[in-house]
Write a protein that holds these residues in place. Structure first.
Motif, short mmCIF file in Angstrom:
data_model
loop_
_atom_site.label_atom_id
_atom_site.label_comp_id
_atom_site.label_asym_id
_atom_site.label_seq_id
_atom_site.Cartn_x
_atom_site.Cartn_y
_atom_site.Cartn_z
N ASN A 95 0.84 -1.20 0.00
CA ASN A 95 0.00 0.00 0.00
C ASN A 95 0.88 1.25 0.00
N SER A 96 0.55 2.19 -0.89
CA SER A 96 1.32 3.43 -0.96
C SER A 96 1.08 4.34 0.24
N HIS A 97 -0.09 4.22 0.90
CA HIS A 97 -0.45 5.09 2.03
C HIS A 97 -0.98 4.23 3.20
N PRO A 98 -0.10 3.48 3.86
CA PRO A 98 -0.56 2.54 4.89
C PRO A 98 -1.12 3.20 6.15
N ARG A 99 -0.99 4.53 6.27
CA ARG A 99 -1.56 5.22 7.44
C ARG A 99 -2.79 6.06 7.07
N ASN A 100 -3.35 5.82 5.92
CA ASN A 100 -4.56 6.50 5.49
C ASN A 100 -5.67 5.45 5.41
N LEU A 101 -6.77 5.68 6.14
CA LEU A 101 -7.81 4.66 6.24
C LEU A 101 -8.48 4.39 4.89
N VAL A 102 -8.69 5.43 4.10
CA VAL A 102 -9.32 5.23 2.80
C VAL A 102 -8.41 4.42 1.88
N ALA A 103 -7.12 4.77 1.87
CA ALA A 103 -6.17 4.02 1.06
C ALA A 103 -6.05 2.58 1.53
N CYS A 104 -6.10 2.36 2.85
CA CYS A 104 -6.08 1.00 3.39
C CYS A 104 -7.26 0.20 2.89
N ALA A 105 -8.44 0.83 2.90
CA ALA A 105 -9.64 0.15 2.43
C ALA A 105 -9.53 -0.18 0.95
N ALA A 106 -9.09 0.79 0.16
CA ALA A 106 -8.93 0.55 -1.28
C ALA A 106 -7.95 -0.59 -1.53
N VAL A 146 -12.68 6.22 -4.24
CA VAL A 146 -12.58 4.77 -4.00
C VAL A 146 -13.89 4.09 -4.37
N ILE A 147 -15.01 4.68 -3.95
CA ILE A 147 -16.31 4.09 -4.24
C ILE A 147 -16.55 4.02 -5.75
N VAL A 148 -16.25 5.10 -6.45
CA VAL A 148 -16.43 5.12 -7.91
C VAL A 148 -15.49 4.11 -8.57
N ASP A 149 -14.24 4.08 -8.13
CA ASP A 149 -13.27 3.15 -8.72
C ASP A 149 -13.73 1.71 -8.54
N TYR A 157 -16.79 0.59 -8.07
CA TYR A 157 -17.96 0.34 -8.91
C TYR A 157 -17.51 0.03 -10.34
N LEU A 158 -16.58 0.82 -10.87
CA LEU A 158 -16.11 0.61 -12.24
C LEU A 158 -15.36 -0.71 -12.38
N ARG A 159 -14.58 -1.05 -11.37
CA ARG A 159 -13.89 -2.35 -11.39
C ARG A 159 -14.92 -3.48 -11.41
N GLY A 160 -15.96 -3.33 -10.58
CA GLY A 160 -17.02 -4.33 -10.58
C GLY A 160 -17.72 -4.42 -11.92
N TYR A 161 -17.98 -3.26 -12.52
CA TYR A 161 -18.66 -3.23 -13.81
C TYR A 161 -17.83 -3.97 -14.88
N ARG A 162 -16.53 -3.70 -14.90
CA ARG A 162 -15.67 -4.40 -15.87
C ARG A 162 -15.67 -5.90 -15.63
N TYR A 163 -15.65 -6.27 -14.36
CA TYR A 163 -15.70 -7.70 -14.03
C TYR A 163 -17.02 -8.31 -14.50
N GLY A 164 -18.13 -7.59 -14.29
CA GLY A 164 -19.43 -8.08 -14.73
C GLY A 164 -19.50 -8.25 -16.23
N ASN A 222 -2.67 3.91 -4.08
CA ASN A 222 -4.09 3.84 -3.75
C ASN A 222 -4.70 5.23 -3.58
N GLU A 223 -5.95 5.33 -3.94
CA GLU A 223 -6.70 6.57 -3.79
C GLU A 223 -6.91 6.87 -2.31
N THR A 224 -6.85 8.14 -1.93
CA THR A 224 -6.99 8.52 -0.52
C THR A 224 -8.31 9.24 -0.23
N ARG A 225 -9.16 9.41 -1.26
CA ARG A 225 -10.45 10.09 -1.08
C ARG A 225 -11.59 9.11 -1.23
#
Length: 199
Positions: free
Chosen positions: A27-38, A114-117, A119-126, A107-110
């Protein structure tokens, strides 16, 4: 971004006769909760501390002889060309899991990004699943969202102690991101075209 020894360790294995070498993701930002989640949503099965039997074998380098024997990457694919190539190889050729070959993902920190990214990853997988014959969006949604049961376990096993605390605190964001990814997959398998590929 490549960690030190990224190429050195790969090349050593290939010179020893290993046909394919898989890598871990940091993880590029291991102390950022959003980046951790992503990071957990996208790479929970490529964390460097995971044992080999739990790790997904991606980020693979290949012995050049494999391309001579089994053909090159499919250049028509926007992503996932290495995965498609792996599926062409004999079952006996399994990439070596080598966590010392480590790639840092930015990783995205906002939160909204993250939510949009996801969703798009899921869409491509679908859309990929639709292209290979899957047609049941509810089943796809449940299958992707089921990963929420595994995130905590993989984080505990796959991360160093100093990173684990932040990863566990990020779990509510992980679940929201997984919901978005699952929704995207269900929409993709319903409405996506046949150009979809693996996320």
């Amino acid at each position: 971004l490549a960690y030190p020894r990224w190429a050195e360790v790969r090349l050593r294995h290939h010179r020893e006769g290993v046909a394919a070498v898989a890598s871990a993701i940091a993880n590029s930002h291991p102390r950022n909760l959003v980046a951790c989640a992503a990071h957990l949503v996208t790479y929970m099965r490529r964390l460097p501390g995971l044992p080999a039997h739990q790790a997904l074998r991606y980020g693979v380098s290949f012995d050049r002889k494999l391309f001579d024997r089994y053909g090159l990457f499919d250049e028509q694919m926007a992503t996932g060309e290495d995965t498609e190539f792996l599926e062409r190889l004999p079952k006996a050729i399994v990439p070596l899991w080598e966590p010392a070959v480590l790639t840092v993902h930015r990783n995205e920190t906002r939160l909204i990004r993250v939510i949009v990214d996801q969703y798009l990853r899921g869409y491509r997988y679908g859309t990929y699943l639709k292209s290979v014959g899957h047609r049941k969006p509810l089943r796809i949604f449940k299958g992707v969202f089921r990963d929420r049961r595994n995130v905590g376990k993989f984080a505990k096993e796959g991360l160093a102690e100093e990173d684990r605390r932040f990863a566990m605190l990020s779990l509510p964001i992980v679940w929201a991101a997984l919901f978005a990814k699952s929704l995207g997959a269900a929409v993709g398998v319903t409405h996506g075209d046949r150009t979809g590929t693996r996320p």
